[in-house]
Scaffold this motif. Structure first.
Motif, PDB file in Angstrom:
ATOM      1  N   SER A 179       1.181  21.116   5.008  1.00 47.60           N
ATOM      2  CA  SER A 179       1.577  20.503   6.405  1.00 47.60           C
ATOM      3  C   SER A 179       1.436  18.794   6.104  1.00 47.60           C
ATOM      4  CB  SER A 179       0.456  21.108   7.378  1.00 47.60           C
ATOM      5  OG  SER A 179      -0.961  21.096   6.855  1.00 47.60           O
ATOM      6  N   GLU A 180       0.585  18.606   4.899  1.00 47.33           N
ATOM      7  CA  GLU A 180       0.093  17.054   4.736  1.00 47.33           C
ATOM      8  C   GLU A 180       0.469  16.805   3.293  1.00 47.33           C
ATOM      9  OE1 GLU A 180      -3.786  16.206   6.050  1.00 47.33           O
ATOM     10  OE2 GLU A 180      -3.402  16.980   8.056  1.00 47.33           O
ATOM     11  N   LEU A 181       0.448  15.627   2.882  1.00 46.03           N
ATOM     12  CA  LEU A 181       0.904  15.164   1.910  1.00 46.03           C
ATOM     13  C   LEU A 181      -0.202  14.133   1.489  1.00 46.03           C
ATOM     14  CD1 LEU A 181       3.008  15.111  -0.454  1.00 46.03           C
ATOM     15  CD2 LEU A 181       4.210  13.264   0.485  1.00 46.03           C
ATOM     16  N   ASP A 182      -0.903  14.389   0.294  1.00 48.27           N
ATOM     17  CA  ASP A 182      -1.630  13.226  -0.129  1.00 48.27           C
ATOM     18  C   ASP A 182      -0.988  12.228  -0.990  1.00 48.27           C
ATOM     19  OD1 ASP A 182      -3.807  11.839  -1.187  1.00 48.27           O
ATOM     20  OD2 ASP A 182      -4.500  13.412  -2.485  1.00 48.27           O
ATOM     21  N   LEU A 183      -0.707  10.941  -0.766  1.00 49.77           N
ATOM     22  CA  LEU A 183       0.067  10.006  -1.352  1.00 49.77           C
ATOM     23  C   LEU A 183      -0.852   9.286  -2.188  1.00 49.77           C
ATOM     24  CD1 LEU A 183       1.938   8.290   1.506  1.00 49.77           C
ATOM     25  CD2 LEU A 183       2.707   9.745  -0.013  1.00 49.77           C
ATOM     26  N   GLY A 184      -1.996   9.834  -2.624  1.00 51.47           N
ATOM     27  CA  GLY A 184      -2.811   9.207  -3.397  1.00 51.47           C
ATOM     28  C   GLY A 184      -3.481   7.760  -3.341  1.00 51.47           C
ATOM     29  N   GLN A 185      -4.114   7.227  -4.268  1.00 47.83           N
ATOM     30  CA  GLN A 185      -4.883   5.626  -4.011  1.00 47.83           C
ATOM     31  C   GLN A 185      -3.418   4.922  -4.500  1.00 47.83           C
ATOM     32  OE1 GLN A 185      -7.345   6.222  -2.205  1.00 47.83           O
ATOM     33  NE2 GLN A 185      -8.118   4.366  -3.484  1.00 47.83           N
ATOM     34  N   ARG A 186      -2.971   3.992  -3.602  1.00 53.38           N
ATOM     35  CA  ARG A 186      -2.115   3.035  -3.643  1.00 53.38           C
ATOM     36  C   ARG A 186      -2.457   1.558  -3.522  1.00 53.38           C
ATOM     37  NH1 ARG A 186       2.640   4.064  -0.772  1.00 53.38           N
ATOM     38  NH2 ARG A 186       1.181   4.782   0.849  1.00 53.38           N
ATOM     39  N   GLN A 187      -1.684   0.743  -4.078  1.00 58.47           N
ATOM     40  CA  GLN A 187      -1.833  -0.659  -3.616  1.00 58.47           C
ATOM     41  C   GLN A 187      -0.524  -1.287  -3.298  1.00 58.47           C
ATOM     42  OE1 GLN A 187      -4.280  -2.715  -6.421  1.00 58.47           O
ATOM     43  NE2 GLN A 187      -3.942  -4.846  -5.313  1.00 58.47           N
ATOM     44  N   ILE A 188      -0.524  -1.486  -2.045  1.00 58.85           N
ATOM     45  CA  ILE A 188       0.665  -2.344  -1.397  1.00 58.85           C
ATOM     46  C   ILE A 188       0.460  -3.803  -1.971  1.00 58.85           C
ATOM     47  CG2 ILE A 188       2.029  -2.835   0.496  1.00 58.85           C
ATOM     48  CD1 ILE A 188       1.642   0.149   0.013  1.00 58.85           C
ATOM     49  N   GLY A 189       1.448  -4.102  -2.655  1.00 57.58           N
ATOM     50  CA  GLY A 189       1.586  -5.451  -3.323  1.00 57.58           C
ATOM     51  C   GLY A 189       2.220  -6.478  -2.562  1.00 57.58           C
ATOM     52  N   ALA A 190       2.904  -7.195  -3.400  1.00 55.59           N
ATOM     53  CA  ALA A 190       3.964  -8.537  -2.671  1.00 55.59           C
ATOM     54  C   ALA A 190       5.449  -7.800  -2.415  1.00 55.59           C
ATOM     55  CB  ALA A 190       3.875  -9.549  -3.952  1.00 55.59           C
ATOM     56  N   PRO A 191       6.169  -8.599  -1.640  1.00 58.78           N
ATOM     57  CA  PRO A 191       7.398  -8.223  -1.534  1.00 58.78           C
ATOM     58  C   PRO A 191       8.259  -8.063  -2.881  1.00 58.78           C
ATOM     59  CG  PRO A 191       6.838 -10.016   0.137  1.00 58.78           C
ATOM     60  CD  PRO A 191       5.680  -9.865  -0.823  1.00 58.78           C
ATOM     61  N   LEU A 192       8.835  -6.744  -2.745  1.00 57.06           N
ATOM     62  CA  LEU A 192       9.916  -6.764  -4.056  1.00 57.06           C
ATOM     63  C   LEU A 192      11.351  -7.119  -3.528  1.00 57.06           C
ATOM     64  CD1 LEU A 192       9.016  -3.524  -5.638  1.00 57.06           C
ATOM     65  CD2 LEU A 192       8.449  -5.389  -6.655  1.00 57.06           C
TER      66      LEU A 192
END
Length: 513
Positions: free
Chosen positions: A250-263
Motif C-alpha cells: 500500500s506504500e512505496l519507500d522511495l528511499g533516501q534521495r536528494q533533489i538537486g538542481a533543475p535538469l
C-alpha cells in the motif's frame, strides 16, 4: 431436446484448454460461462489471460483441450469465424485504421452503397447512432481515427464490436484510457448487454472495477486457473494474493534521495490549440507527475518536450545551460538526454516482430556493434541483463516483443531507455494495462532512477498512482497548466478540482457562487 434442457446448456464450455509454444503458457483450464453472466478474468501480466481470450475468440489455436458453444464443438480457425458465431473481442491493443474516419472504421466490412458508391448519408447516420450508444455524441463521424486520443479510440473500438450479433463479448482492459464519464457509459452498455443475455469476459487489473461490474471471478497464475468462484466472497487483498502469491503493497519507500538542481526548464512552451504556454522545472532526483483529464493536453505537452510535435512558442533549457536547446525532433531530444516512454507501445514504442534484444538496444546500437556490424552476443547479454533486472517474463532475449504480454512489452520499452541512460525521462501512462505486481516493479525502478539523480516526468490517468510515487504533481486542464502541488500539500479532491477547473464555464461558476 426440451426447452428446460436447452436452458441448462452453458453458452461456452472449456475443458482442459492449454497452449504451448516452447514452454506451456496456459495449462488445463476448464470453466463454463452462462448467457448473461459477467466473468472477471484477472492475473499478472504473462499469467495467460490474453492467450486464453485469444483462444476463445479464434486468434490462437489451443494445443490441448476442447471447447463447446451451446453444447456443440467450437473450434474457430479465425477471428472472423468466431465473430460470425457472435463471439467478439475488444483487445487492449486497438484494431483500428488511423487513416480512415470513425464511420469507415465502424462499418468497414459493411459500408452502405448506392449505385456502386458508398452512401455517405446512410453511413454517417448509422455511425452517429452507434457512436451515441457509447457516448461519442460530440464528435464528427468523419473525423480520422488517427486524430483521436487513445481514450476515444477505445470507445470507437467498443462501438464497432457492438454492431451485429454479439453473444459473448471479451473486453481486455477496457477502461485503461477512459475518463470516469466514459467508464460510466461503458458500464451502462455492459448492463444493457447483460440484460439481453450477452455473456461478458471482463479482463482488468483494476480490482475495484471487477467487483463493481462482475458476478464471477477467474484468476490465472502462471498459466493455471487458481480461482473460479463468485466474486462477492473475495476482498481486493485476497484477489491480489491469488494473483501474485503475496499481499499488495500500500506504500512505496522511495528511499533516501536528494533533489538537486533543475535538469529541465520549460518556458512558455505551447502549441495552439492543444497546449497553452506552460512553464515548469524538473529537478535532478525528482519525480514530477502531470495529472488531468483525457484531452487536457498532458500527452501533447510531453510530445512537445520530446520534439515529436513542433511547438508554436516557448523554449526548453537543459541543465544549467543559458542557451535554449534546439529540440525539433525525437532524435535531437535524445541527443539532449531526453527519453520518452510513450502511451502507445504497440505503434510507437516497439518493433513488435523484432526480438527483445533488438528492442532493448535500439537507442544505443553503437554499444553492441563492432565496425558497423551488430554483435549478436553483446546484444544477447544486454537483453538477458534487463530480463533479469526488470523481471521480464520471456523465453530469452531472442523472443519477439510481439509475443510478450502488455506489461512485459512495457518493461522492454523501459529497458531501451535505461540502456541509453538519459538523465531526463518522460513517462506517458507507464503502467497502463499492467498488473499490480508489475506496477510495483516499475514504481521501485522509478524510485531507483530518481536516487541515481535522474529527473522523471510522469503522465498518468491514475491519480492514486501519482500520489504514491511523485514529489510534486502538476495539473493540466483544457490545455492549461493550472496548478502544482507539493507532496504533503495535496489532496485528491483538490487535484480533481484543478483538473476540472478549465472546463467550468463562467455561467456555471456564477450559479455555483
Amino acid at each position: 431436446m426440451s426447452q428446460e434442457s436447452k436452458q441448462t446448456v452453458p453458452l461456452l464450455s472449456l475443458t482442459g484448454v492449454g497452449k504451448t509454444y516452447v514452454e506451456p503458457v496456459l495449462s488445463d483450464v476448464s470453466m463454463t460461462l452462462e448467457p448473461g453472466q459477467i466473468l472477471a478474468l484477472t492475473g499478472e501480466n504473462g499469467a495467460g489471460k490474453s492467450t486464453l481470450s485469444k483462444i476463445i475468440c479464434g486468434l490462437v489455436t489451443p494445443t490441448d483441450g476442447s471447447m463447446l458453444l451451446d453444447g456443440k464443438t467450437y473450434a474457430p480457425r479465425s477471428r472472423s469465424e468466431a465473430e460470425q458465431l457472435g463471439i467478439r473481442m475488444v483487445m487492449q491493443e486497438l484494431n483500428l485504421i488511423p487513416t480512415l474516419s470513425i464511420a469507415e472504421n465502424l462499418f468497414l466490412n459493411q459500408l452502405p452503397q448506392r449505385f456502386g458508391w458508398i452512401d455517405r448519408t446512410r453511413l454517417a447516420a448509422a455511425a452517429r447512432a452507434q457512436m451515441a450508444a457509447v457516448g461519442l455524441t460530440d464528435i464528427d463521424p468523419w473525423t480520422l481515427v488517427g486524430e483521436l486520443g487513445v481514450g476515444h479510440q477505445q470507445m470507437v473500438e467498443i462501438a464497432r464490436n457492438l454492431i451485429g450479433t454479439c453473444r459473448l463479448l471479451v473486453l481486455d482492459e477496457p477502461t485503461a484510457m477512459l475518463t470516469s464519464r466514459e467508464v460510466e457509459l461503458l458500464f451502462a452498455q455492459i448492463a444493457r448487454l447483460q440484460a439481453e443475455g450477452v455473456a461478458i469476459i471482463y479482463i482488468s487489473h483494476r480490482l475495484e472495477e471487477l467487483k463493481q461490474v462482475a458476478d464471477r471471478i477467474a484468476v490465472l497464475r502462471d498459466g493455471k486457473l487458481v480461482c473460479d468462484d463468485a466474486i462477492a466472497g473475495y476482498s481486493s487483498d485476497a484477489l491480489v494474493q491469488l494473483m501474485v502469491g503475496r499481499t499488495a503493497e500500500s506504500e512505496l519507500d522511495l528511499g533516501q534521495r536528494q533533489i538537486g538542481a533543475p535538469l529541465l526548464r520549460v518556458r512558455n512552451l505551447g502549441r495552439a490549440p492543444v497546449v497553452a504556454p506552460a512553464s515548469f522545472e524538473l529537478r535532478a532526483g525528482e519525480i514530477l507527475g502531470i495529472a488531468g483529464l483525457i484531452g487536457s493536453g498532458r500527452t501533447e505537452l510531453l510530445r512537445l518536450i520530446f520534439g515529436a510535435d513542433r511547438a508554436d512558442q516557448g523554449e526548453i533549457f537543459i541543465g544549467d545551460q543559458t542557451q535554449a536547446a534546439r529540440i525539433d525532433s525525437p532524435k535531437s531530444a535524445i541527443a539532449a538526454g531526453i527519453a520518452m516512454i510513450t502511451e502507445d507501445r504497440k505503434s510507437q514504442g516497439l518493433l513488435l516482430p523484432q526480438s527483445i534484444g533488438i528492442n532493448a538496444t535500439l537507442a544505443k546500437l553503437g554499444n553492441v556493434s563492432r565496425l558497423g556490424i551488430l554483435d549478436g552476443q553483446a546484444e544477447a547479454d544486454v537483453a538477458e541483463d534487463y530480463i533479469q533486472r526488470l523481471r521480464i517474463r520471456s523465453r530469452n532475449g531472442a523472443q519477439a516483443a510481439g509475443e510478450l504480454s502488455g506489461g512485459n512489452q512495457q518493461k522492454v520499452v523501459i529497458a531501451r531507455w535505461l540502456y541509453r541512460d538519459c538523465p531526463i525521462m518522460l513517462f506517458d501512462e507507464p503502467t497502463r494495462g499492467i498488473d499490480i505486481g508489475a506496477k510495483f516493479d516499475i514504481y521501485k525502478l522509478m524510485a531507483d532512477l530518481s536516487r541515481q539523480g535522474k529527473g522523471l516526468l510522469i503522465v498518468s490517468s491514475d491519480l492514486r498512482e501519482l500520489m504514491l510515487i511523485c514529489d510534486r504533481i502538476a495539473v493540466m486542464s483544457a490545455g492549461h497548466l493550472v496548478d502544482t502541488y507539493e507532496r504533503g500539500n495535496w489532496t485528491q479532491e483538490a487535484i480533481l478540482a484543478s483538473a476540472f477547473s478549465g472546463y467550468v464555464t463562467p455561467a456555471a461558476t456564477e450559479v455555483a457562487t
